[in-house]
Design an enzyme around this catalytic site. Sequence first.
Site, PDB file in Angstrom:
ATOM      1  N   ASP A 255       0.851  -1.183   0.000  1.00  2.00           N
ATOM      2  CA  ASP A 255       0.000   0.000   0.000  1.00  2.00           C
ATOM      3  C   ASP A 255       0.892   1.240   0.000  1.00  2.00           C
ATOM      4  OD1 ASP A 255      -3.219   0.563   1.009  1.00  2.00           O
ATOM      5  OD2 ASP A 255      -1.776   2.213   1.084  1.00  2.00           O
TER       6      ASP A 255
ATOM      7  N   ASN B 235     -12.933  -3.610   2.454  1.00  2.00           N
ATOM      8  CA  ASN B 235     -13.952  -2.572   2.605  1.00  2.00           C
ATOM      9  C   ASN B 235     -14.881  -2.622   1.405  1.00  2.00           C
ATOM     10  OD1 ASN B 235     -12.673  -1.594   4.958  1.00  2.00           O
ATOM     11  ND2 ASN B 235     -11.252  -0.387   3.712  1.00  2.00           N
TER      12      ASN B 235
ATOM     13  N   GLY C  66     -15.569   2.699   3.778  1.00  2.00           N
ATOM     14  CA  GLY C  66     -14.307   3.365   3.461  1.00  2.00           C
ATOM     15  C   GLY C  66     -13.667   2.913   2.168  1.00  2.00           C
ATOM     16  N   GLN C  67     -14.425   2.221   1.316  1.00  2.00           N
ATOM     17  CA  GLN C  67     -13.835   1.815   0.034  1.00  2.00           C
ATOM     18  C   GLN C  67     -13.663   3.041  -0.862  1.00  2.00           C
ATOM     19  OE1 GLN C  67     -15.951  -1.162  -2.288  1.00  2.00           O
ATOM     20  NE2 GLN C  67     -14.241  -1.378  -3.727  1.00  2.00           N
TER      21      GLN C  67
ATOM     22  N   HIS D 248     -10.201  -5.228  -3.270  1.00  2.00           N
ATOM     23  CA  HIS D 248      -8.854  -5.427  -2.703  1.00  2.00           C
ATOM     24  C   HIS D 248      -8.999  -5.770  -1.234  1.00  2.00           C
ATOM     25  CE1 HIS D 248      -9.966  -1.164  -2.438  1.00  2.00           C
ATOM     26  NE2 HIS D 248      -9.339  -1.159  -1.271  1.00  2.00           N
TER      27      HIS D 248
ATOM     28  N   HIS E 220      -6.985  -5.698   2.325  1.00  5.21           N
ATOM     29  CA  HIS E 220      -5.834  -5.138   3.028  1.00  5.21           C
ATOM     30  C   HIS E 220      -5.258  -6.237   3.925  1.00  5.21           C
ATOM     31  CE1 HIS E 220      -6.939  -0.777   2.295  1.00  5.21           C
ATOM     32  NE2 HIS E 220      -8.117  -1.348   2.110  1.00  5.21           N
TER      33      HIS E 220
END
Length: 114
Positions: A30, A87, A93-94, A100, A102
């Site tokens: 990230d 998310n 919070g996407q 994806h 995390h």
Amino acid sequence: MQDCIFCKIANREIPADIVYENEQVLVFKDVNPAAPVHLLVIPKKHISTLFDLSEGDSGILGQVQLAAVRVARELNLGEQGFRLVCNCGREAGQVVMHIHYHLLAGRPFQWPPG
Ligand code: 5GP
Ligand code: ZN
């Protein structure tokens, strides 16, 4: 998909620090890490959110999780543990509309999440 940042990373159109790749999955760091280990695990196929999955995507989703565990094992996270978070949608919070997960590790995490 055009104009999708994660598709561009998967297609090597923009750079990323890639740590693992197979036919269906890409794992990269990230750009704005929220923990000492913060990786993103994506299917190479463009799927916007979990709501856009179809029955035929079950294999891809399995590959995504297996890749996450494989990388976690390579990073010796077996004892300390890690968090795998996806998310879905605005309130979760996407921000990037390409599924994806995390993979977070290297510090204790709160539960429930903020
Ligand atoms: P979301 O909030 O959608 O669940 O997470 C998107 C994540 O993608 C964020 O943690 C953000 O730092 C990361 N990100 C956004 N753009 C890029 C990029 O161009 N490269 C990389 N490596 N990560 C990105
Ligand atoms: Zn995409």
